[in-house]
Design an enzyme around this catalytic site. Structure first.
Site, mmCIF file in Angstrom:
data_model
loop_
_atom_site.group_PDB
_atom_site.id
_atom_site.type_symbol
_atom_site.label_atom_id
_atom_site.label_comp_id
_atom_site.label_asym_id
_atom_site.label_seq_id
_atom_site.Cartn_x
_atom_site.Cartn_y
_atom_site.Cartn_z
ATOM 1 N N PRO A 68 8.704 -16.099 -14.707
ATOM 2 C CA PRO A 68 9.248 -16.623 -15.579
ATOM 3 C C PRO A 68 8.496 -17.093 -16.660
ATOM 4 C CG PRO A 68 9.794 -18.255 -13.545
ATOM 5 C CD PRO A 68 9.635 -16.770 -12.967
ATOM 6 N N ASN A 69 9.095 -17.289 -18.090
ATOM 7 C CA ASN A 69 8.284 -18.153 -19.030
ATOM 8 C C ASN A 69 7.403 -17.009 -19.641
ATOM 9 O OD1 ASN A 69 10.018 -20.034 -19.748
ATOM 10 N ND2 ASN A 69 9.373 -20.929 -17.507
ATOM 11 N N ARG A 115 3.496 -18.687 -27.375
ATOM 12 C CA ARG A 115 2.841 -20.485 -26.946
ATOM 13 C C ARG A 115 1.847 -20.352 -26.130
ATOM 14 N NH1 ARG A 115 9.374 -21.246 -27.269
ATOM 15 N NH2 ARG A 115 9.505 -20.172 -29.253
ATOM 16 N N TYR A 133 -2.385 -20.685 -22.185
ATOM 17 C CA TYR A 133 -2.724 -19.036 -21.557
ATOM 18 C C TYR A 133 -3.243 -18.257 -22.881
ATOM 19 C CZ TYR A 133 0.942 -21.798 -18.242
ATOM 20 O OH TYR A 133 1.143 -22.342 -17.695
ATOM 21 N N ASN A 145 1.903 -11.871 -11.116
ATOM 22 C CA ASN A 145 2.062 -13.509 -11.696
ATOM 23 C C ASN A 145 3.836 -14.001 -11.413
ATOM 24 O OD1 ASN A 145 1.527 -16.058 -12.813
ATOM 25 N ND2 ASN A 145 0.504 -15.045 -14.528
ATOM 26 N N ALA A 173 6.064 -20.322 -12.190
ATOM 27 C CA ALA A 173 6.235 -21.286 -11.700
ATOM 28 C C ALA A 173 7.191 -21.136 -10.109
ATOM 29 C CB ALA A 173 7.599 -21.894 -12.439
ATOM 30 N N GLU A 207 -1.399 -11.926 -5.771
ATOM 31 C CA GLU A 207 -1.444 -12.897 -6.651
ATOM 32 C C GLU A 207 -2.048 -13.491 -7.472
ATOM 33 O OE1 GLU A 207 -0.893 -16.301 -4.779
ATOM 34 O OE2 GLU A 207 -0.560 -18.093 -6.264
ATOM 35 N N HIS A 244 -3.184 -15.888 -11.531
ATOM 36 C CA HIS A 244 -2.505 -16.695 -12.215
ATOM 37 C C HIS A 244 -3.376 -16.415 -13.733
ATOM 38 C CE1 HIS A 244 0.372 -18.386 -9.948
ATOM 39 N NE2 HIS A 244 -0.644 -17.941 -9.074
ATOM 40 N N ILE A 245 -3.306 -16.722 -14.930
ATOM 41 C CA ILE A 245 -4.406 -16.641 -15.681
ATOM 42 C C ILE A 245 -4.981 -17.708 -16.606
ATOM 43 C CG2 ILE A 245 -3.683 -16.904 -18.888
ATOM 44 C CD1 ILE A 245 -0.658 -15.530 -17.938
ATOM 45 N N SER A 246 -4.327 -19.319 -16.082
ATOM 46 C CA SER A 246 -4.813 -20.312 -15.957
ATOM 47 C C SER A 246 -5.657 -20.474 -14.239
ATOM 48 C CB SER A 246 -3.903 -21.534 -16.080
ATOM 49 O OG SER A 246 -3.061 -21.731 -15.270
ATOM 50 N N ARG A 288 -5.284 -27.599 -13.439
ATOM 51 C CA ARG A 288 -4.079 -28.589 -13.886
ATOM 52 C C ARG A 288 -3.201 -29.739 -12.928
ATOM 53 N NH1 ARG A 288 -1.086 -23.643 -16.017
ATOM 54 N NH2 ARG A 288 -0.407 -25.579 -17.414
ATOM 55 N N ARG A 314 0.420 -27.633 -9.094
ATOM 56 C CA ARG A 314 0.671 -26.555 -9.478
ATOM 57 C C ARG A 314 -0.655 -26.033 -8.334
ATOM 58 N NH1 ARG A 314 2.657 -25.462 -14.424
ATOM 59 N NH2 ARG A 314 3.299 -26.868 -15.720
HETATM 60 O O1 CA2 Z 1 -1.279 -19.471 -15.462
HETATM 61 C C1 CA2 Z 1 -0.566 -18.563 -14.943
HETATM 62 O O2 CA2 Z 1 -0.673 -17.799 -15.219
HETATM 63 C C2 CA2 Z 1 0.333 -19.146 -14.334
HETATM 64 O O3 CA2 Z 1 1.111 -18.819 -13.374
HETATM 65 C C3 CA2 Z 1 1.868 -19.637 -15.352
HETATM 66 C C4 CA2 Z 1 3.081 -19.940 -14.867
HETATM 67 C C5 CA2 Z 1 2.612 -21.496 -14.685
HETATM 68 O O4 CA2 Z 1 3.835 -22.421 -14.410
HETATM 69 C C6 CA2 Z 1 2.168 -21.131 -13.449
HETATM 70 O O5 CA2 Z 1 1.403 -22.923 -12.754
HETATM 71 C C7 CA2 Z 1 0.470 -20.799 -13.489
HETATM 72 C C8 CA2 Z 1 3.722 -20.282 -16.354
HETATM 73 C C9 CA2 Z 1 4.066 -19.338 -17.104
HETATM 74 C C10 CA2 Z 1 4.581 -20.221 -18.885
HETATM 75 O O6 CA2 Z 1 4.144 -18.912 -19.404
HETATM 76 C C11 CA2 Z 1 4.090 -18.968 -20.644
HETATM 77 C C12 CA2 Z 1 3.515 -18.206 -21.669
HETATM 78 C C13 CA2 Z 1 3.226 -19.028 -22.879
HETATM 79 C C14 CA2 Z 1 4.039 -19.611 -23.569
HETATM 80 C C15 CA2 Z 1 4.667 -20.303 -22.806
HETATM 81 C C16 CA2 Z 1 4.890 -20.239 -21.075
#
Ligand code: CA2
Length: 144
Positions: free
Chosen positions: A9-10, A17, A22, A72, A75, A96, A98-100, A105, A109
């Site tokens: 998701p997202n 954004r 990210y 990835n 959430a 698995e 994750h970008i961040s 954080r 998370r």
């Molecule tokens: O760091 C990551 O890749 C996460 O999986 C990203 C998820 C977050 O809930 C995880 O804790 C860590 C959120 C993805 C939201 O992606 C966006 C990308 C651009 C703008 C807004 C949201």
């Protein structure tokens, strides 16, 4: 080799954004770079904002002679027992990513529901996390 990259998701908003967390690269940029770097690997991509659709795609991959999935789960990483069960039930490795760096954080998370079901975890390298995930599957395959 065939590798499927899956985003939850997202993550369709990447590059549009929250560049501070990210980055500003898009998933298309990332996939193009990966396909150039690994021309002999077929790299498929799937994104959904819906938990059940991610599970359906994972299950479908069992009939596609896939070497592994780079996931990835967004959430859902922190909440989804259903994804955990789906990952456990498939016959290929799931990495698995994750970008961040989720450990830098918020506390919520820091726990992943899916890590115990995955072969390994990569986080904190920006979009390079996907490249490292793909390479983990390639190198694991070469060792077998
Ligand atoms: O760091 C990551 O890749 C996460 O999986 C990203 C998820 C977050 O809930 C995880 O804790 C860590 C959120 C993805 C939201 O992606 C966006 C990308 C651009 C703008 C807004 C949201």
């Amino acid at each position: 080799m065939k590798i499927l990259i899956m985003n939850g998701p997202n993550l369709n908003l990447l590059g549009q954004r929250e560049p501070g967390i990210y980055g500003s690269g898009t998933m298309d940029d990332c996939l193009n770079a990966l396909r150039t770097l690994h021309p002999r690997v077929e790299i498929d991509y799937y994104q959904s904002n819906i938990e059940g659709e991610l599970i359906n795609r994972l299950q479908a991959a069992m009939n596609e002679h896939i070497d592994g999935v780079v996931l990835n789960a967004g959430a859902y990483t922190h909440t989804s027992i259903a994804l955990h069960d789906a990952i456990r039930s498939v016959n290929f490795p799931v990495i698995e990513v994750h970008i961040s760096n989720v450990h830098q954080r918020e506390d919520f998370r820091h726990h992943s529901m899916i890590s115990p079901a995955c072969k390994g975890v990569i986080c904190g390298f920006g979009l390079n996390s996907y490249r490292l995930g793909v390479e983990a599957i390639i190198y694991a395959r070469q060792e077998n």
